[in-house]
Scaffold this motif. Structure first.
Motif, PDB file in Angstrom:
ATOM      1  N   GLU A  66      11.954  40.734  44.855  1.00  0.00           N
ATOM      2  CA  GLU A  66      12.337  40.797  42.463  1.00  0.00           C
ATOM      3  C   GLU A  66      12.814  42.326  42.076  1.00  0.00           C
ATOM      4  N   LYS A  67      12.458  43.620  42.428  1.00  0.00           N
ATOM      5  CA  LYS A  67      13.462  43.951  42.373  1.00  0.00           C
ATOM      6  C   LYS A  67      14.284  44.497  43.067  1.00  0.00           C
ATOM      7  N   LEU A  68      14.414  43.769  44.366  1.00  0.00           N
ATOM      8  CA  LEU A  68      16.434  42.960  44.671  1.00  0.00           C
ATOM      9  C   LEU A  68      16.618  42.423  43.458  1.00  0.00           C
ATOM     10  N   VAL A  69      16.908  41.632  43.046  1.00  0.00           N
ATOM     11  CA  VAL A  69      17.631  40.689  41.789  1.00  0.00           C
ATOM     12  C   VAL A  69      17.782  41.745  40.937  1.00  0.00           C
ATOM     13  N   VAL A  70      16.302  42.509  40.040  1.00  0.00           N
ATOM     14  CA  VAL A  70      16.854  42.896  39.490  1.00  0.00           C
ATOM     15  C   VAL A  70      18.091  43.930  39.236  1.00  0.00           C
ATOM     16  N   GLN A  71      18.074  44.655  40.770  1.00  0.00           N
ATOM     17  CA  GLN A  71      19.334  45.835  41.126  1.00  0.00           C
ATOM     18  C   GLN A  71      20.254  44.947  41.282  1.00  0.00           C
ATOM     19  N   GLN A  72      20.422  43.826  41.787  1.00  0.00           N
ATOM     20  CA  GLN A  72      21.464  43.409  42.481  1.00  0.00           C
ATOM     21  C   GLN A  72      21.948  43.292  40.518  1.00  0.00           C
ATOM     22  N   GLY A  73      21.166  43.433  39.869  1.00  0.00           N
ATOM     23  CA  GLY A  73      22.094  42.893  38.004  1.00  0.00           C
ATOM     24  C   GLY A  73      22.477  44.092  37.316  1.00  0.00           C
ATOM     25  N   VAL A  74      21.935  44.909  37.842  1.00  0.00           N
ATOM     26  CA  VAL A  74      22.155  46.346  37.673  1.00  0.00           C
ATOM     27  C   VAL A  74      23.571  46.422  37.941  1.00  0.00           C
ATOM     28  N   ILE A  75      23.315  46.209  39.417  1.00  0.00           N
ATOM     29  CA  ILE A  75      24.924  47.110  40.095  1.00  0.00           C
ATOM     30  C   ILE A  75      26.174  46.024  39.236  1.00  0.00           C
ATOM     31  N   LYS A  76      25.795  44.484  39.220  1.00  0.00           N
ATOM     32  CA  LYS A  76      27.090  43.848  38.559  1.00  0.00           C
ATOM     33  C   LYS A  76      27.476  44.342  37.120  1.00  0.00           C
ATOM     34  N   ASN A  77      25.976  44.808  36.351  1.00  0.00           N
ATOM     35  CA  ASN A  77      25.865  45.116  34.590  1.00  0.00           C
ATOM     36  C   ASN A  77      27.209  45.840  34.790  1.00  0.00           C
ATOM     37  N   ILE A  78      27.428  47.294  35.860  1.00  0.00           N
ATOM     38  CA  ILE A  78      27.614  48.018  35.664  1.00  0.00           C
ATOM     39  C   ILE A  78      29.325  48.382  35.977  1.00  0.00           C
ATOM     40  N   SER A  79      29.274  47.296  36.855  1.00  0.00           N
ATOM     41  CA  SER A  79      30.875  46.764  37.855  1.00  0.00           C
ATOM     42  C   SER A  79      31.412  46.095  36.374  1.00  0.00           C
ATOM     43  N   SER A  80      30.690  45.502  35.113  1.00  0.00           N
ATOM     44  CA  SER A  80      31.375  44.760  33.992  1.00  0.00           C
ATOM     45  C   SER A  80      31.760  46.468  33.218  1.00  0.00           C
ATOM     46  N   GLU A  81      30.570  46.778  33.186  1.00  0.00           N
ATOM     47  CA  GLU A  81      31.329  48.344  32.735  1.00  0.00           C
ATOM     48  C   GLU A  81      32.041  48.996  33.249  1.00  0.00           C
ATOM     49  N   LEU A  82      32.854  49.351  34.244  1.00  0.00           N
ATOM     50  CA  LEU A  82      33.681  50.309  35.013  1.00  0.00           C
ATOM     51  C   LEU A  82      35.359  48.607  34.531  1.00  0.00           C
ATOM     52  N   ARG A  83      34.769  47.310  34.458  1.00  0.00           N
ATOM     53  CA  ARG A  83      35.620  47.250  33.840  1.00  0.00           C
ATOM     54  C   ARG A  83      36.356  47.647  32.478  1.00  0.00           C
ATOM     55  N   TYR A  84      35.435  47.622  31.743  1.00  0.00           N
ATOM     56  CA  TYR A  84      36.000  47.891  30.270  1.00  0.00           C
ATOM     57  C   TYR A  84      36.719  49.438  29.987  1.00  0.00           C
ATOM     58  N   ILE A  85      35.636  49.741  30.776  1.00  0.00           N
ATOM     59  CA  ILE A  85      35.993  51.493  30.715  1.00  0.00           C
ATOM     60  C   ILE A  85      37.634  51.231  31.996  1.00  0.00           C
ATOM     61  N   GLU A  86      37.986  50.747  32.608  1.00  0.00           N
ATOM     62  CA  GLU A  86      39.277  50.744  33.155  1.00  0.00           C
ATOM     63  C   GLU A  86      40.128  50.399  31.953  1.00  0.00           C
ATOM     64  N   THR A  87      39.648  49.365  31.380  1.00  0.00           N
ATOM     65  CA  THR A  87      40.645  48.897  30.294  1.00  0.00           C
ATOM     66  C   THR A  87      41.036  49.692  29.319  1.00  0.00           C
ATOM     67  N   ASP A  88      39.982  50.393  28.949  1.00  0.00           N
ATOM     68  CA  ASP A  88      39.832  51.192  28.133  1.00  0.00           C
ATOM     69  C   ASP A  88      41.250  52.611  28.261  1.00  0.00           C
ATOM     70  N   VAL A  89      40.926  52.584  29.448  1.00  0.00           N
ATOM     71  CA  VAL A  89      41.811  53.907  30.469  1.00  0.00           C
ATOM     72  C   VAL A  89      43.055  53.508  30.390  1.00  0.00           C
ATOM     73  N   GLN A  90      43.351  52.473  30.656  1.00  0.00           N
ATOM     74  CA  GLN A  90      44.839  51.514  30.280  1.00  0.00           C
ATOM     75  C   GLN A  90      45.090  51.730  29.499  1.00  0.00           C
ATOM     76  N   GLN A  91      44.433  51.227  28.133  1.00  0.00           N
ATOM     77  CA  GLN A  91      45.238  51.577  27.022  1.00  0.00           C
ATOM     78  C   GLN A  91      45.313  52.818  26.215  1.00  0.00           C
ATOM     79  N   THR A  92      44.699  53.700  26.822  1.00  0.00           N
ATOM     80  CA  THR A  92      44.861  54.625  25.536  1.00  0.00           C
ATOM     81  C   THR A  92      46.140  55.327  26.662  1.00  0.00           C
ATOM     82  N   GLU A  93      45.850  54.946  27.662  1.00  0.00           N
ATOM     83  CA  GLU A  93      47.362  55.683  28.562  1.00  0.00           C
ATOM     84  C   GLU A  93      48.402  55.133  28.025  1.00  0.00           C
TER      85      GLU A  93
END
Length: 444
Positions: A66-93
């Motif tokens: 169960e902890k493995l499944v949740v941990q994988q969800g955390v990593i996937k969630n962080i990856s999605s957040e990183l894509r949002y931030i990267e898009t924000d950085v590109q737009q701001t630049e």
């Protein structure tokens, strides 16, 4: 739960088709990450309790998985957040680049204004420009031009100041986004390391459990016997309730018929004695009752029909029978987590939770049964019209048969086995039909 040994490998079930979901906002992702981290804390606490016995167990393996499944969800969630931030950085630049170009253009225009103004910087030149007018109207126009020119120059200077401030704010925001990105990258790296550690821990537990194959098979046989006893008890109590409700309905129908006959006799002026029960009428009532008892569903009264309809309307939104925990064994057939070629069939869901966790009724109803089943601990069966919910593997019950309970009311306490695993089994029935509880419980 029914256990079956298969001669060959078990063919996997058809995978569920993934439906494309709309993109989530950054706020949603952050909220989900906080909720997922909370789940990790809960699972870690449950895992720690299973590790206190210093021996590998299926409950410990379930908690790790169960902890493995949740941990994988955390990593996937962080990856999605990183894509949002990267898009924000590109737009701001891009916005910073546009602002810099606008600032360069404004400064160039302002430079030309200053150069032009320098030619008429002294009062003599301005006076000469004014008095060189050929008419009074031209004089006024030249005076207005000088004033407007001064105002434009001042407005241009103010615009340059505002643009510089805007550029500084954009640069500060860009720096903040880059720092957030760096922090998330570090977090992602840390979570991946944790995931790797969990996988190693999972392999170690599986190895230890594999070495205990004989004891695991004995445990499965004992569990099969316990679950068979529970199944028999549930089936018996459902049949008894169906029969009881049928007899009650038959009695109500016979009483209503007798009242109708008495009313008709009174209206016809016949003696009440002529409407008294006879052996023939009693035999007819018994036959009607016997026929009613052969039905395969609970005969509902208006009140119980309303309760059953309300229960059905809450499909997919019922509260969990415990406040904290995770589903350690799902409904239906699935492979044993350790033993090869072994399939288990679960009539409910097993929810692993904390030691001493209160068990709650998921909906209002009447306690139909409180009993002790060897291997399953204390079991409680609650009736909701023609629906039934079953709570097994309890250490104790705090309600009695016939008692009315409300949703989320504590009805007992979960038990903890010798391996340190605290688990409650939850089942849902509609008359004699066994249903998947996951379709009825809401999201945690």
């Amino acid at each position: 739960m029914v256990i079956m040994l298969l001669a060959g490998a078990v063919s996997p079930g058809l995978a569920q088709r993934k439906r494309s979901a709309p993109a989530k906002s950054k706020t949603q992702l952050e909220r989900e990450r906080r909720a997922t981290l909370k789940r990790i804390k809960e699972t870690s606490r449950i895992l720690a309790q299973t590790q206190e016995k210093k021996q590998a167990s299926v409950g410990q393996l379930n908690a790790i998985q169960e902890k493995l499944v949740v941990q994988q969800g955390v990593i996937k969630n962080i990856s999605s957040e990183l894509r949002y931030i990267e898009t924000d950085v590109q737009q701001t630049e891009g916005q910073v680049q546009q602002t810099r170009q606008s600032l360069t253009r404004l400064k160039a225009e302002y430079g030309r204004l200053i150069y032009t103004a320098s030619k008429t910087a002294n009062g003599y030149n301005r006076l000469m420009f004014l008095f060189a007018a050929e008419s009074f109207n031209q004089f006024l126009l030249r005076l207005r031009y000088i004033r407007q020119y001064t105002e434009v120059r001042q407005a241009q200077a103010a615009q340059i100041t505002r643009t510089e401030q805007h550029l500084n704010n954009q640069l500060a925001g860009l720096q903040e986004k880059k720092q957030e990105k760096g922090s998330l990258l570090n977090t992602q790296l840390s979570e991946k390391k944790t995931l790797t550690t969990l996988k190693v821990q999972q392999d170690q537990v599986i190895t230890k459990l594999t070495q205990q194959e004989e004891s695991l098979r004995k445990e499965l046989v004992a569990r099969q016997q316990a679950i068979s006893r529970l199944d028999n008890l549930i089936a018996l109590r459902v049949r008894e309730e169906i029969a009881r409700a049928a007899r009650e309905a038959a009695r109500r129908a016979a009483a209503a018929k007798a009242r109708t006959a008495a009313t008709a006799a009174a209206a016809a002026g016949r003696s009440p004695s002529t409407t008294s029960r006879t052996p023939a009428s009693e035999a007819a009532e018994d036959a009607a009752a016997a026929k009613a008892e052969r039905v395969d569903r609970v005969t509902l009264t208006p009140e119980s029909a309303k309760l059953a309809a309300s229960f059905n309307e809450n499909r997919g939104s019922l509260p969990w029978p415990v406040g904290k925990g995770f589903i350690s064994q799902r409904f239906g057939r699935h492979n044993h987590p350790v033993l090869k070629n072994v399939v288990v069939e679960n009539r409910g869901v097993d929810i692993q939770t904390n030691s001493g966790e209160p068990v709650r009724a998921v909906f209002s109803g009447k306690v139909l049964t409180v009993a002790s089943v060897p291997g399953m601990g204390t079991i409680i069966m609650v009736q909701h019209g023609d629906y039934f919910t079953v709570y097994a593997k309890l250490r104790s019950a705090s309600v009695g048969e016939g008692q009315t309970v409300s949703a989320k009311q504590s009805i007992g306490t979960v038990s903890t086995n010798s391996e340190g695993t605290s688990e409650v089994q939850f089942q849902v029935w509609h008359n004699s039909a066994n249903l998947n509880p996951e379709n009825w419980l809401g999201r945690k």
